[in-house]
Design a protein around this motif. Structure first.
Motif, PDB file in Angstrom:
ATOM      1  N   ARG A 115      36.813  38.534  39.713  1.00 20.70           N
ATOM      2  CA  ARG A 115      37.736  39.090  38.721  1.00 20.70           C
ATOM      3  C   ARG A 115      39.145  38.540  38.916  1.00 20.70           C
ATOM      4  NH1 ARG A 115      39.973  44.844  38.254  1.00 20.70           N
ATOM      5  NH2 ARG A 115      40.653  44.965  36.105  1.00 20.70           N
ATOM      6  N   VAL A 116      39.815  38.218  37.800  1.00 19.02           N
ATOM      7  CA  VAL A 116      41.160  37.632  37.828  1.00 19.02           C
ATOM      8  C   VAL A 116      42.074  38.436  36.914  1.00 19.02           C
ATOM      9  CG1 VAL A 116      42.531  35.546  37.407  1.00 19.02           C
ATOM     10  CG2 VAL A 116      40.177  35.340  38.240  1.00 19.02           C
ATOM     11  N   LEU A 117      43.327  38.584  37.342  1.00 16.61           N
ATOM     12  CA  LEU A 117      44.364  39.180  36.495  1.00 16.61           C
ATOM     13  C   LEU A 117      45.305  38.077  36.031  1.00 16.61           C
ATOM     14  CD1 LEU A 117      45.331  42.369  38.566  1.00 16.61           C
ATOM     15  CD2 LEU A 117      43.479  42.083  36.904  1.00 16.61           C
ATOM     16  N   SER A 118      45.588  38.081  34.732  1.00 14.79           N
ATOM     17  CA  SER A 118      46.475  37.091  34.139  1.00 14.79           C
ATOM     18  C   SER A 118      47.412  37.793  33.169  1.00 14.79           C
ATOM     19  CB  SER A 118      45.658  36.010  33.428  1.00 14.79           C
ATOM     20  OG  SER A 118      46.487  34.984  32.917  1.00 14.79           O
ATOM     21  N   CYS A 119      48.439  37.089  32.743  1.00 13.62           N
ATOM     22  CA  CYS A 119      49.479  37.688  31.896  1.00 13.62           C
ATOM     23  C   CYS A 119      49.152  37.571  30.410  1.00 13.62           C
ATOM     24  CB  CYS A 119      50.820  36.995  32.129  1.00 13.62           C
ATOM     25  SG  CYS A 119      51.497  37.229  33.771  1.00 13.62           S
ATOM     26  N   GLU A 163      45.364  47.970  38.733  1.00 14.85           N
ATOM     27  CA  GLU A 163      44.166  47.126  38.717  1.00 14.85           C
ATOM     28  C   GLU A 163      43.855  46.583  40.106  1.00 14.85           C
ATOM     29  OE1 GLU A 163      42.026  46.584  36.238  1.00 14.85           O
ATOM     30  OE2 GLU A 163      43.169  47.947  34.967  1.00 14.85           O
ATOM     31  N   LEU A 164      44.882  46.199  40.848  1.00 11.16           N
ATOM     32  CA  LEU A 164      44.664  45.656  42.183  1.00 11.16           C
ATOM     33  C   LEU A 164      44.131  46.720  43.147  1.00 11.16           C
ATOM     34  CD1 LEU A 164      47.751  43.315  42.291  1.00 11.16           C
ATOM     35  CD2 LEU A 164      45.411  42.573  42.756  1.00 11.16           C
ATOM     36  N   GLU A 165      44.504  47.954  42.934  1.00  7.57           N
ATOM     37  CA  GLU A 165      44.014  49.049  43.789  1.00  7.57           C
ATOM     38  C   GLU A 165      42.503  49.230  43.694  1.00  7.57           C
ATOM     39  OE1 GLU A 165      46.269  52.428  42.611  1.00  7.57           O
ATOM     40  OE2 GLU A 165      48.074  51.837  43.729  1.00  7.57           O
ATOM     41  N   LYS A 166      41.868  48.729  42.640  1.00  4.74           N
ATOM     42  CA  LYS A 166      40.416  48.862  42.481  1.00  4.74           C
ATOM     43  C   LYS A 166      39.654  48.020  43.500  1.00  4.74           C
ATOM     44  CE  LYS A 166      40.790  49.856  37.514  1.00  4.74           C
ATOM     45  NZ  LYS A 166      40.454  49.386  36.140  1.00  4.74           N
ATOM     46  N   GLY A 167      40.329  47.019  44.081  1.00  4.43           N
ATOM     47  CA  GLY A 167      39.738  46.256  45.171  1.00  4.43           C
ATOM     48  C   GLY A 167      38.767  45.163  44.785  1.00  4.43           C
ATOM     49  N   ASP A 168      38.620  44.882  43.484  1.00  3.54           N
ATOM     50  CA  ASP A 168      37.635  43.888  43.057  1.00  3.54           C
ATOM     51  C   ASP A 168      38.276  42.615  42.507  1.00  3.54           C
ATOM     52  OD1 ASP A 168      38.698  44.994  40.772  1.00  3.54           O
ATOM     53  OD2 ASP A 168      36.761  45.189  39.726  1.00  3.54           O
ATOM     54  N   VAL A 169      39.586  42.448  42.724  1.00  2.00           N
ATOM     55  CA  VAL A 169      40.298  41.306  42.143  1.00  2.00           C
ATOM     56  C   VAL A 169      40.277  40.121  43.103  1.00  2.00           C
ATOM     57  CG1 VAL A 169      42.529  40.443  41.331  1.00  2.00           C
ATOM     58  CG2 VAL A 169      41.765  42.742  40.687  1.00  2.00           C
ATOM     59  N   CYS A 170      39.828  39.005  42.596  1.00  2.00           N
ATOM     60  CA  CYS A 170      39.818  37.747  43.345  1.00  2.00           C
ATOM     61  C   CYS A 170      41.216  37.135  43.403  1.00  2.00           C
ATOM     62  CB  CYS A 170      38.850  36.796  42.631  1.00  2.00           C
ATOM     63  SG  CYS A 170      39.119  35.060  42.870  1.00  2.00           S
ATOM     64  N   ALA A 171      41.874  37.037  42.243  1.00  2.16           N
ATOM     65  CA  ALA A 171      43.161  36.331  42.180  1.00  2.16           C
ATOM     66  C   ALA A 171      44.027  36.873  41.060  1.00  2.16           C
ATOM     67  CB  ALA A 171      42.929  34.840  41.973  1.00  2.16           C
TER      68      ALA A 171
END
Length: 375
Positions: A115-119, A163-171
Motif C-alpha cells: 500500500r502507498v500513500l500519494s498526494c 492512514e499510517l497508523e493502520k500499519g499497512d503502508v509500504c511507502a
C-alpha cells in the motif's frame, strides 16, 4: 509511417539553442522560461557540457553494466558531496518514471507491503507503478489501476497520520513542490509530521525531486527547505541537461541485492559524462545560489505587476507558478507567438516558469515586460 499523435504541438520548430534562448527554423529568437520542461539546467549548449560529451563520445559511448564504469563512481562521489547525501547509495536509470518505479519497488522489497500513500494532484510518471501513484484518472489504464494507492490532501498532515497508523503502508511518495499540481509548495509542518509518522509506522518516505530538485528550488533538493531526510530521493530532468538520465538516491538502511534491480542503458558512459559536466557547471557558476536569488527577484517583480489577471504567484527558486483569474492558454500563446517567450503550464489557470538555472536578473526584467504586454 506517421507519428503516434499524442502531443498537442505549438506551431514552432526549434532548431538551435544557446544559454536561455532558442531559435526556430525561421531565425526567430525566443526567451526560454520552459527549459524543455525543467530539463535544461545549465543552459542550452553550454560549452563545457558540449566539450565533455563530445570527448566521451569519441572515446566510448556505451558499454553495459556488466563491467566497471568509473564514471559512475565519480558521479556518485561528486553528487553525494554537492547534495549533502554522501552516505547514500546511487542507482542510475533513464527517466523520472523509471526512477520512481524503482523507488517504489525498493520500498516494497524492504517492507513486504503493497500500500502507498500519494498526494492529490500528484504526478510521478506514466509507467506502471509511477502512473498508479499519479492522481489523474485520465492517464491510468485499467491494467495500472490496482488499488494500491490512497490519495490524500496536500499540506494536511492529519489524514496521513491516520492512514499510517493502520500499519499497512509500504511507502509515502511526495513532491515537495508539485509541478503538474500547480506549483504547490509543501509546508515544513506538513513535511516534518509526515516524516515522523513514516518513521513511527516503518513506512518508506520517497521524495520525488524529479522536477523540483537539482538546484531548481534554490537548494540542491526542495525537501532541504523543510528539514526532513527522506529514505529515498528520485531525480531526473536537470541531472544531465537533456541527455536521458535519472537516478535513485537510497539511504544506507537499504541493502543492495544482486539482480533485484537492473537496467540496460542506465548510467552509461555518455550519460555519466553529461551528468558530471552538469555538476561541474553547477559548482563553478554557483547555479543553486543563482536559482534562489534570481527566482526571488523574478517572483517579486511579477507580484508587483498588480495586474487583475494575476491571482497568486508562488514557488521557490526558478520553479514558479503564476495562478491566473483567467485561462492560461491565450496568455501562454500570446507569450509564445507575439512576445516570443516559452513558458509551461499547470492545468487551466497556472503559468509554470522553469527556466535554466543560468537565468539572470536582466532576463527576468525582460520576461516581466513581455508578460505584461501579453496580459
Amino acid at each position: 509511417m506517421k507519428l503516434f499523435d499524442v502531443y498537442p504541438l505549438f506551431d514552432v520548430n526549434i532548431v538551435r539553442g544557446e544559454g536561455c534562448k532558442v531559435w526556430d527554423d525561421k531565425g526567430q529568437e525566443y526567451l526560454d522560461l520552459y527549459g524543455g520542461h525543467a530539463v535544461i539546467s545549465i543552459g542550452h549548449c553550454h560549452p563545457h557540457y558540449v566539450e565533455q560529451v563530445a570527448k566521451q563520445l569519441n572515446q566510448l559511448g556505451f558499454y553495459s553494466n556488466s563491467v566497471k564504469n568509473l564514471l559512475q563512481v565519480q558521479l556518485a562521489e561528486r553528487l553525494g558531496r554537492l547534495c549533502g547525501y554522501d552516505d547514500y547509495q546511487l542507482f542510475l536509470v533513464n527517466s523520472g518514471a523509471e526512477a520512481n518505479e524503482n523507488a517504489l519497488k525498493l520500498a516494497s522489497f524492504k517492507t513486504g507491503k503493497t500500500r502507498v500513500l500519494s498526494c492529490e494532484k500528484a504526478f510521478h510518471g506514466r509507467t506502471s507503478l509511477a502512473v498508479e501513484v499519479t492522481n489523474n484518472p485520465k492517464i491510468v489504464a485499467p491494467i495500472n489501476d490496482n488499488a494500491h494507492v490512497t490519495f490524500l490532501p496536500y499540506n494536511d498532515p492529519e489524514p496521513w497520520e491516520r492512514e499510517l497508523e493502520k500499519g499497512d503502508v509500504c511507502a509515502v511518495i511526495l513532491e515537495c513542490i508539485q509541478g503538474v499540481g500547480g506549483i504547490q509548495v509543501a509546508t515544513p509542518e506538513f513535511a516534518q509530521r509526515l516524516s515522523a509518522a513514516c518513521k513511527k509506522a516503518g513506512a518508506v518516505l520517497i521524495c520525488d525531486e524529479i522536477q523540483c530538485g537539482y538546484g531548481r528550488s534554490g537548494r540542491f533538493f526542495a525537501h532541504q527547505w523543510l528539514n526532513i531526510r527522506p529514505d529515498i530521493i528520485t531525480v531526473a530532468k536537470g541531472i544531465a541537461n537533456g541527455f536521458p538520465m535519472s537516478a535513485v538516491l537510497i539511504s544506507p538502511e537499504f541493502e543492495a541485492v544482486y539482480g533485484q534491480l537492473g537496467t540496460t542503458f542506465g548510467g552509461n558512459h555518455l550519460a555519466c559524462s553529461a551528468a558530471l559536466a552538469v555538476l561541474d557547471v553547477m559548482e563553478q557558476e554557483q547555479l543553486v545560489d543563482n536559482a534562489r536569488s534570481v527566482g526571488d527577484y523574478l517572483m517579486d517583480k511579477i507580484k508587483k505587476l498588480n495586474n487583475d489577471n494575476i491571482k497568486e504567484v508562488r514557488g521557490r527558486g526558478l520553479m514558479i507558478g503564476i495562478e491566473l483569474n483567467v485561462p492560461q492558454k491565450p496568455i501562454r500563446e500570446k507569450l509564445l507567438y507575439e512576445q516570443h517567450a516559452f513558458t509551461g503550464c499547470s492545468g487551466q489557470n497556472v503559468l509554470r516558469l522553469l527556466p535554466p538555472l543560468t537565468f539572470t536578473r536582466e532576463m527576468a526584467d525582460d520576461f516581466v515586460g513581455r508578460l505584461e504586454k501579453a496580459m
